[in-house]
Design a protein around this motif. Structure first.
Motif, short mmCIF file in Angstrom:
data_model
loop_
_atom_site.label_atom_id
_atom_site.label_comp_id
_atom_site.label_asym_id
_atom_site.label_seq_id
_atom_site.Cartn_x
_atom_site.Cartn_y
_atom_site.Cartn_z
N THR A 144 -4.26 8.71 -8.70
CA THR A 144 -3.17 7.74 -9.00
C THR A 144 -1.85 7.96 -9.59
O THR A 144 -0.86 7.30 -9.62
N THR A 192 0.83 -1.25 -0.14
CA THR A 192 -0.10 0.20 0.13
C THR A 192 0.73 1.12 -0.11
O THR A 192 0.39 2.35 0.24
N HIS A 214 1.24 7.07 -7.34
CA HIS A 214 1.35 5.67 -7.12
C HIS A 214 2.01 5.12 -8.31
O HIS A 214 3.04 4.67 -8.58
N PRO A 229 -8.75 5.49 -2.85
CA PRO A 229 -7.31 5.58 -2.30
C PRO A 229 -6.66 6.68 -3.09
O PRO A 229 -6.74 6.70 -4.21
N GLY A 230 -6.01 7.48 -2.17
CA GLY A 230 -5.07 8.48 -3.27
C GLY A 230 -5.76 10.01 -2.85
O GLY A 230 -4.94 10.87 -3.43
N VAL A 266 0.58 5.64 -2.07
CA VAL A 266 -1.04 6.08 -2.43
C VAL A 266 -0.99 7.62 -1.87
O VAL A 266 -1.72 8.40 -2.74
#
Lengths: 331, 328
Positions: free
Chosen positions: B101, A323, B104, B142-143, A326
């Motif tokens: 995104t 994870t 990531h 997420p993010g 992020v």
């Protein structure tokens, strides 16, 4: 092609010709190796090869400065290599290894590199265009003289984001070069089946933007057009749209049976491929000799081998990092 | 010393302060300049900061949200205003596939310090394309950080803190709060954006809510208090990440929970909170968790139906009574 020596602002030297040839061959051999590695299942996911279109990335990148930004698509290995990202880091990314340029998290479609201001690797067709507009906006607001070049295919022209971005960039007079790589097929749908107006530069002109259409198979024409566009943009004259007419020699991705086009059509284009034509011209004009080409091929083969070895030796990110990346803080 | 101001003025003061303190901050969105903002939040800012920093955009939600992402990558600190949460769906590609995104996907080479503000919620009879509460959808991703300022202090203070975040932050402003007036400290400024707040202490049950529903929930708590029931009211403030610690501690203390969420009940933020209570505090519960959410219908235009579609005080009181085992 020979007129390129005297026509326009581009003056070719032996070094320059060798460089253009070398960069195109680097991309070609890299992509061929990727296809091979895909069949060996070393590279997985979607793999979109740039074979046939090399002249565009190579020619355009010649016109860029190190401080300029690049936004590309999911068919971006060639742009990444031509922009100066190391072949080893790109290959390791193909493998998904943490030594890859995006730490393996992106893969073939998501190559990023802060050092060369390479902002992807965007796999939503048209999605990179607003990003380029924003990079241009930031440059304008901060008084930078740098330019953002946004590559996209002709398929993106059907997206709303293309039209929104054309309008915003022209409306706000932003330093952006829109480099449309028209390979005539959006996956398997030919241009005439998806566009009511197939003269793409007219779409940009409709937004009041300077627009050109260029032979994207001719690296010198590409470079000259890109240099002229960059001069126009850097002088504060606003964005430029260039349609580079090209052709994809390979399938859209490795899953494509190519039912939508005749083999003869592909062969016809291959016969006039960008490397083939430029190499012949360079030999004929005496800019380069057969020995130079052999030397380039040998150097590139060694570079590709080294890239594969680097990727093979690369390591997998530990599961405990799953994870990671992020947000600065976990959200 | 305190000042009397509205929620709208608090948001405006936050924007003005951010633009004064940081040259990289600018505001961009539909009608934020010459019109003064659809909900009049940015009224007067064009005169104060000029068109270079208060940028009226064409109706191109995806285009200008993406431009905000690009500008953030390019060194600016943009505030993008999307007129309503329903319009934000036209920018969803940029928010999810881009802003959320990029860090990531790029192996942490790039980050997107962007703040996106938008109006959310029902109550102004704006019908089924201007009234929804989709912040729960965004909280799925997420993010991104998702904030819901419910108080004047949060409307005034969350923006600056959000602008310091290296990653994208979405701020949801409930339309029914803009006219809400009250006193606020003269020196009110940046606030924490990570913790939930206990807006009312109580020992009999926990009422967990956020945004526009906070005031209705506090109203319900007052009504319950008259019956001798003391409810603890938790204002989540941050919808992603959730401050689990605060609401779980409250539930462990009161042993009963009601979640009030203006989103639709199915697959909602309320469902997520309920799950977390089950996973972490099941053995502390004395009653099943109750949820008060919106009816499973697009928001209707007529006032009586709109009111009935979203959480209201009587439904919150009834749910509270149900968890206490009392007849509703």
């Amino acid at each position: 092609m020979t007129e390129a020596q005297s026509n326009g602002k581009l003056v070719l030297s032996r070094e320059h010709v060798l460089n253009l040839l070398r960069e195109m061959i680097r991309i070609r051999r890299f992509e061929e190796k990727c296809a091979e590695l895909y069949t060996l299942e070393k590279i997985r996911g979607f793999l979109h090869l740039y074979i046939g279109e090399e002249a565009i990335a190579v020619g355009v990148m010649e016109a860029l400065s190190p401080e300029d930004a690049v936004v590309a698509t999911y068919r971006e290995h060639g742009h990444a290599l031509a922009r100066g990202i190391s072949m080893a880091a790109v290959m390791a990314e193909m493998y998904g290894k943490q030594e890859g340029c995006s730490r393996g998290r992106g893969g073939s479609m998501h190559i990023f590199d802060a050092a060369t201001r390479f902002y992807g690797g965007n796999a939503i067709v048209g999605g990179g265009l607003p990003l380029a507009v924003g990079l241009g906006l930031a440059d304008k607001m901060q008084g930078h003289s740098r330019v953002t070049t946004c590559f996209f295919g002709e398929g993106a022209v059907a997206e709303g984001e293309f039209h929104e971005s054309m309008n915003l960039a022209a409306l706000w007079n932003l330093p952006v070069l829109f480099a449309c790589e028209n390979n005539y097929y959006a996956m398997g749908t030919a241009l005439q089946y998806s566009e009511s107006e197939t003269d793409l530069k007219r779409k940009a002109e409709a937004y009041g933007m300077t627009a050109h259409s260029v032979d994207g198979m001719n690296v010198v024409d590409v470079e000259r057009a890109a240099r002229e566009a960059m001069a126009h943009i850097r002088a504060g004259n606003g964005p430029v749209f260039i349609e580079f007419r090209t052709y994809r020699f390979r399938a859209h991705s490795m899953f494509d049976a190519q039912l939508y086009r005749e083999k003869s059509e592909v062969e016809e284009h291959k016969a006039h491929g960008p490397i083939k034509e430029f190499r012949s011209w360079a030999l004929e004009t005496g800019f380069v000799h057969q020995a130079d080409i052999e030397e380039i091929e040998n150097e590139v083969a060694a570079e590709v081998d080294a890239a594969v070895a680097f990727a093979e030796a690369g390591t997998w990110e530990p599961l405990s990092d799953l994870t990671r990346g992020v947000g600065a803080e976990a959200t | 010393m305190t000042n009397e101001m509205t929620y709208r003025e608090a948001v405006r003061a936050a924007i003005a302060e951010a633009m004064t303190k940081d040259d990289r901050v600018f505001l961009m969105g539909e009608d934020v300049g010459r019109y003064g903002g659809c909900y009049a939040v940015s009224k007067g800012l064009l005169e104060q900061f000029g068109p270079e920093r208060i940028i009226d955009t064409p109706l191109s939600e995806s285009g200008f949200t993406g431009a905000g992402i690009g500008a953030a990558l390019g060194g600016m600190r943009p505030i993008v205003e999307l007129m309503t949460v329903n319009f934000s769906l036209l920018a969803l590609d940029q928010i999810l596939n881009g802003a959320a995104t990029l860090r990531h996907m790029s192996g942490e080479q790039f980050n997107v310090p962007l703040v996106i503000r938008m109006a959310t919620g029902a109550g102004r009879q704006l019908a089924a394309q201007h009234s929804h509460s989709l912040e729960g959808w965004y909280a799925h991703i997420p993010g991104i950080r998702v904030l819901a300022p419910a108080t004047l202090e949060d409307a005034r203070g969350m923006l600056w803190t959000a602008l310091q975040d290296p990653d994208p932050v979405l701020i949801f402003e409930n339309v029914m709060l803009y006219n809400r007036a009250g006193k606020i400290a003269e020196d009110a400024g940046a606030v924490d954006i990570t913790r939930a707040a206990i807006r009312r202490e109580g020992s009999h049950l926990s009422l967990i809510t956020y945004g526009g529903s906070l005031w209705k929930t506090l109203g319900a708590a007052d009504e319950l208090s008259r019956e001798g029931v003391e409810a603890e009211v938790i204002d989540l403030r941050s919808l992603r990440p959730l401050d689990e610690e605060t609401f779980l501690a409250s539930v462990r203390k009161t042993r009963r929970a009601v979640i009030v969420d203006e989103g639709w009940k199915s697959v909602s933020l309320a469902a997520e909170i309920s799950s977390r209570i089950m996973e972490n505090a099941f053995w502390d519960l004395d009653a099943p968790v109750e949820r008060v959410c919106s009816a499973e219908v697009p928001i209707p235009y007529p006032k009586h139906l709109e009111d009935a579609a979203i959480p209201q005080v009587p439904a919150i009181v009834a749910a509270a009574r149900a968890t206490l085992g009392a007849a509703p």
